[in-house]
Design an enzyme around this catalytic site. Structure first.
Site, mmCIF file in Angstrom:
data_model
loop_
_atom_site.group_PDB
_atom_site.id
_atom_site.type_symbol
_atom_site.label_atom_id
_atom_site.label_comp_id
_atom_site.label_asym_id
_atom_site.label_seq_id
_atom_site.Cartn_x
_atom_site.Cartn_y
_atom_site.Cartn_z
ATOM 1 N N TYR A 146 -22.493 -61.541 11.533
ATOM 2 C CA TYR A 146 -21.197 -61.909 12.112
ATOM 3 C C TYR A 146 -20.866 -63.351 11.742
ATOM 4 C CZ TYR A 146 -21.592 -57.688 14.963
ATOM 5 O OH TYR A 146 -21.714 -56.385 15.375
ATOM 6 N N SER A 147 -19.674 -63.562 11.192
ATOM 7 C CA SER A 147 -19.220 -64.924 10.908
ATOM 8 C C SER A 147 -19.090 -65.678 12.226
ATOM 9 C CB SER A 147 -17.865 -64.899 10.204
ATOM 10 O OG SER A 147 -17.968 -64.266 8.950
ATOM 11 N N CYS B 193 -11.418 -63.326 4.029
ATOM 12 C CA CYS B 193 -12.437 -62.793 4.935
ATOM 13 C C CYS B 193 -11.854 -61.640 5.755
ATOM 14 C CB CYS B 193 -12.951 -63.885 5.867
ATOM 15 S SG CYS B 193 -14.392 -63.380 6.838
ATOM 16 N N GLU C 175 -15.639 -63.376 1.534
ATOM 17 C CA GLU C 175 -16.669 -62.783 2.383
ATOM 18 C C GLU C 175 -16.040 -61.587 3.097
ATOM 19 O OE1 GLU C 175 -20.043 -64.997 4.307
ATOM 20 O OE2 GLU C 175 -18.686 -64.762 6.014
ATOM 21 N N TYR D 173 -16.565 -57.265 4.397
ATOM 22 C CA TYR D 173 -17.606 -56.386 4.933
ATOM 23 C C TYR D 173 -17.087 -54.978 5.117
ATOM 24 C CZ TYR D 173 -15.062 -58.628 8.780
ATOM 25 O OH TYR D 173 -14.081 -59.151 9.579
#
Length: 360
Positions: free
Chosen positions: A136-137, A318, A358, A360
């Site tokens: 988790y960012s 992101c 980044e 996911y």
């Protein structure tokens, strides 16, 4: 005998200084703030422990040689404790997103743009092994939202699966880690790894750099750590920053917006240094009359963005990996109209460290 005028003045100055110290202590963590030329005058922030936000800085503050990486690994994770879990979206949001604060006791220092791993309890039913780590960012600056340097904040969307056959959510297919975090209560222990990642760090050695931040949903997390550090906290980076920080956020509707109050506050105080643009897919239309997605909103400002990148600006992406194809296609089209070779242009940005992804 009478005091000399010089001694009287010195006495008055000492009295004023003493009064100022007493007042500052009485105010606790108060901050005096006055914008001048749309940048803040130096802000005096007196913390409970008598420190400003400068006690977790490198020397000089932009030196990256000592960035903490993988302090804790999967085989020997750190055990943190949840201090708060708060739903931060409105009733009409698509899904539930929570702001989760975790106490790491100052033992897991991190930098803005990094991630923490969380290992949910239990085993994976597919292989019987312990659940694997999820990244988790981090959505707070290194000082944490309480400014102690001992907490971190995660921005987590509860992952659920809607089963068309059941006509309801299938609990067997819900996201293990996101539900564990969103269901947590203060005091819940959390196994953590990291911090990890150097892809999303800010170019703090060049405080004049424009920072263009593109996010969908909880992809906003690392950018919150950026804007906290640059515009809300009393940090060396905030004092030095002279560029433009420009956020593009894509969500379904107004109720799904994240941290909007913070963003609007910064925008009001720093109109020359901070901008924010939203793409609300269920409330806005793009220029073709279709739904407004993140790539459509970015395209509206393509000329200015390209110009800022040409001058050394950095662009960050992101969010869910599904956001990138649409963005890549849009950028390629813009390049075509500008008679620029897209691959060459993108390679140049990557080579110069201006392109950060980044997903996911």
């Amino acid at each position: 005998s009478f005091s000399s005028p010089r001694r009287t003045i010195q006495h008055e100055r000492l009295t004023m200084k003493f009064s100022a110290v007493v007042l500052a202590l009485a105010l606790g963590a108060a901050s005096a703030f006055a914008p001048v030329n749309n940048r803040a005058m130096p802000r005096t922030v007196v913390q409970a422990q008598g420190t400003k936000q400068d006690f977790l800085e490198a020397s000089p503050y932009y030196d990256m040689s000592e960035i903490p990486v993988n302090t804790y690994k999967t085989k020997s994770p750190f055990v943190g404790k949840i201090t708060s879990v708060k739903r931060i979206v409105g009733p009409k949001a698509t899904g539930e997103t929570c702001d989760i604060v975790i106490d790491h006791q100052g033992k897991m220092p991190y930098w803005e743009g990094q991630s923490f791993g969380v290992i949910p309890p239990g085993t994976n039913p597919k292989n019987g092994k312990p659940n694997s780590v999820r990244l988790y960012s981090i959505a707070s600056s290194r000082y944490g939202d309480d400014m102690t340097g001992k907490t971190c904040t995660l921005c987590v969307r509860r992952a659920t699966y809607w089963c068309p056959e059941l006509g309801a959510e299938d609990p067997a297919k819900k996201g293990v880690c996101s539900n564990y975090l969103c269901d947590a209560t203060p005091g819940t222990e959390v196994k953590m790894t990291g911090p990890s990642g150097k892809v999303m760090l800010m170019p703090e050695d060049k405080p004049e750099t424009d920072i263009i931040m593109v996010a969908t949903g909880t992809g906003i997390a690392p950018y919150r750590s950026f804007w906290k550090r640059l515009f809300i906290e009393e940090t060396p980076a905030a004092e030095a920053y002279k560029g433009l920080a420009w956020l593009f956020l894509g969500v379904a509707n107004s109720d799904a917006l994240l941290y909007d109050e913070e963003l609007q506050s910064i925008k009001t105080k720093f109109p020359d240094n901070f901008r924010v643009d939203y793409a609300l897919s269920r409330e806005m239309e793009n220029k073709k009359g279709g739904k407004m997605y993140i790539q459509d909103k970015v395209e509206e400002y393509a000329d200015e963005i390209f110009e800022r990148l040409d001058k050394g600006g950095h662009i960050y992406f992101c969010g869910l990996k599904g956001m990138m194809p649409g963005i890549q296609d849009m950028l390629a089209e813009v390049c075509k109209t500008k008679k620029i070779d897209y691959e060459e242009w993108q390679t140049g940005l990557k080579k110069n460290g201006q392109w950060h992804v980044e997903v996911y």
